[in-house]
Design an enzyme around this catalytic site. Structure first.
Site, PDB file in Angstrom:
ATOM      1  CG  ASP A 470      -1.950   1.072   1.249  1.00  0.00           C
ATOM      2  OD1 ASP A 470      -1.763   2.080   0.543  1.00  0.00           O
ATOM      3  OD2 ASP A 470      -2.947   0.926   1.980  1.00  0.00           O
ATOM      4  CG  HIS A 471       3.077   3.941  -3.223  1.00  0.00           C
ATOM      5  ND1 HIS A 471       4.053   4.606  -2.504  1.00  0.00           N
ATOM      6  CD2 HIS A 471       3.643   3.654  -4.429  1.00  0.00           C
ATOM      7  CE1 HIS A 471       5.146   4.717  -3.238  1.00  0.00           C
ATOM      8  NE2 HIS A 471       4.930   4.144  -4.411  1.00  0.00           N
ATOM      9  NE  ARG A 472      -4.192   3.724   1.378  1.00  0.00           N
ATOM     10  CZ  ARG A 472      -5.367   3.246   1.802  1.00  0.00           C
ATOM     11  NH1 ARG A 472      -6.435   4.039   1.851  1.00  0.00           N
ATOM     12  NH2 ARG A 472      -5.479   1.971   2.152  1.00  0.00           N
ATOM     13  CB  CYS A 474       6.068   2.493   3.248  1.00  0.00           C
ATOM     14  SG  CYS A 474       5.758   1.053   2.203  1.00  0.00           S
TER      15      CYS A 474
END
Length: 500
Positions: A470-472, A474
């Site tokens: 999940d790019h939110r 890290c």
């Protein structure tokens, strides 16, 4: 509604589930039941469970048929209080000649109130160690004392045979006067003198043996353990006709097939209802794709050293060597300690505020394919376990998941998922993160590939690791750092384990 009638509503079977599929009734209308007696088998989005009754009395109505999906909070079963007017019609005694023994069933010739109370107390004592049937807000209290063995059980209706029907069965069939009440109360509804203990009934159910086809060898036709064992070892007979209630959903689906699809012009061959595990997987994957901005990184890894290390361990301890997945799981837990951002959860509050929730510990989930679909049991506090301990727990959870006996806690408490899709013969996968987690590591098959070692070409055992995250929570640097840590541990397992 009369105060004599107790309506048990389908409870939340674990962690916010809203519905469950009724698989099988374990009681029939007219049966006498006791507190905590299993009354139905239901399949939730997470597991198959037996639902125990919080009430004692006579079954008055079954609110559903096998195959039907019921909402949490809706009536499941109505139970008339013992000795009430609502219970008396089903148990009305037949007048007996003077001096003769009353041949009516056990539900009419006993002090029901005292028997039910005794049954409830003995059942709680018996289940003190944990039955696995306890639900939120229901089940056995922990204050029971004393211990006794099952042969002393003298409850009314101490259990009843699986009978997925929703029609009333007469309970006034005469039983022999000498029949033990505990035995008579466990008869098969509608079949004279075919009685069975809960333990023997469970054996039959676990092995798919139909009790209707067994002639008991005990007194008055009592079905004994030896009768079920003989049926298990006997050559397989033709399957019994399907029960009408269970077959109804299939018939409905069949009726819907055969039509011509407007878009393709082809005949529709089948329509399969989406429910149970498949429905939960569909909802979870859809939510994951719609809410999580995921990214993926991957790397090829030389697993030769890990395979060689395990082969050496297997020579020393052939029956106590962890599997490859357990070693990788150990590397993953160490990597998550170093990169804790991947062991979090992203939450959005009702007011729109957002938080990244970290955890003091790791519950490592792993994907397991079962007959009911894909499930993800999790090893709780996996960071505290060695590779050997992880191996034992992974094997245990895999077995209970495939048997459909995993608890909601075992299936819904993971913080990170490890997916070994290499067992299906594939190298990689664009995996969908197991919502609400924020990352998943996939392991592909291990195959021979050309690899450069010390400047020379060699054939090595190579696998592919794929991390979806999940790019939110890290950036790519964190994800790549974790992936590289696990890859390095696989390529140099001895050094990695020495530092853990």
């Amino acid at each position: 509604m009369s105060s004599d009638m107790q309506v048990f509503k389908l409870p939340d079977l674990g962690e916010g589930l809203t519905e469950a599929e009724l698989v099988n009734w374990l009681v029939a209308v007219g049966d006498e039941i006791v507190v905590d007696q299993p009354i139905a088998e239901v399949e939730t989005a997470k597991s198959m469970v037996e639902v125990p009754s919080p009430y004692a009395g006579t079954v008055a109505e079954l609110h559903g048929e096998a195959g039907q999906t019921l909402d949490v909070g809706k009536p499941l079963i109505s139970i008339a209080r013992a000795g009430s007017a609502a219970a008396s019609p089903a148990a009305a005694p037949v007048a007996a000649p003077a001096g003769s023994v009353d041949p009516s069933p056990v539900s009419s010739g006993l002090d029901v109130s005292s028997s039910v109370e005794a049954a409830a107390e003995t059942y709680r004592t018996e289940e003190k160690a944990g039955s696995g049937n306890v639900l939120i807000g229901y089940g056995t209290p922990g204050g029971a004392t004393g211990g006794r063995t099952r042969p002393r059980k003298a409850s009314v209706g101490g259990g009843s045979v699986s009978a997925p029907v929703a029609v009333a069965e007469p309970v006034s069939v005469a039983e022999p006067a000498v029949a033990d009440p505990a035995v008579a109360g466990t008869r098969i509804p509608g079949k004279l003198s075919a009685v069975i203990s809960p333990l023997v009934r469970k054996m039959a159910r676990d092995h798919g043996v139909s009790l209707e086809a067994i002639e008991g060898s005990g007194a008055s036709g009592l079905i004994m353990r030896r009768d079920v064992e003989a049926a298990i070892s006997a050559p397989e007979a033709a399957p019994a006709p399907a029960v009408a209630g269970a077959a109804a959903p299939v018939s409905a689906a069949s009726a819907a097939s055969g039509a011509v699809d407007n878009r393709t012009g082809l005949t529709v061959s089948a329509r399969t209802p989406v429910r149970g595990v498949r429905k939960a997987v569909a909802a979870n994957m859809t939510r994951s794709r719609s809410e999580i901005p995921e990214a993926t990184v991957w790397v090829d890894v030389d697993a030769t050293a890990l395979l060689e290390m395990r082969a050496e361990l297997k020579k020393r301890a052939p029956h106590d060597t962890p599997g490859l997945l357990a070693f990788i799981a150990r590397f993953v837990t160490a990597g998550l300690k170093k990169y804790p951002a991947l062991n979090t959860r992203f939450e959005t509050a009702s007011d729109g505020s957002q938080e990244i929730v970290g955890f003091d510990g790791i519950n490592l989930g792993f994907a397991a394919q079962t007959d009911r679909g894909l499930v993800v049991p999790s090893v709780r506090n996996a960071h505290e376990l060695s590779a050997r301990e992880l191996d034992a727990e992974i094997r245990r959870l895999t077995a209970v998941a495939r048997d459909g006996k995993a608890t909601p806690t075992e299936l819904g408490s993971g913080t990170f998922t490890l997916n070994n899709y290499g067992v299906f013969g594939v190298d990689g996968s664009a995996a969908i993160i197991n919502y609400p987690e924020v990352a998943m590591l996939g392991v592909g098959r291990i195959i021979d590939k050309p690899w450069v070692v010390n400047g020379e070409l060699a054939v090595r055992k190579v696998t592919e690791l794929t991390l979806a995250f999940d790019h939110r929570v890290c950036d790519g640097e964190t994800a790549a750092g974790f992936l590289r840590y696990v890859a390095d541990a696989i390529e140099n397992p001895g050094g990695a384990l020495a530092d853990m």
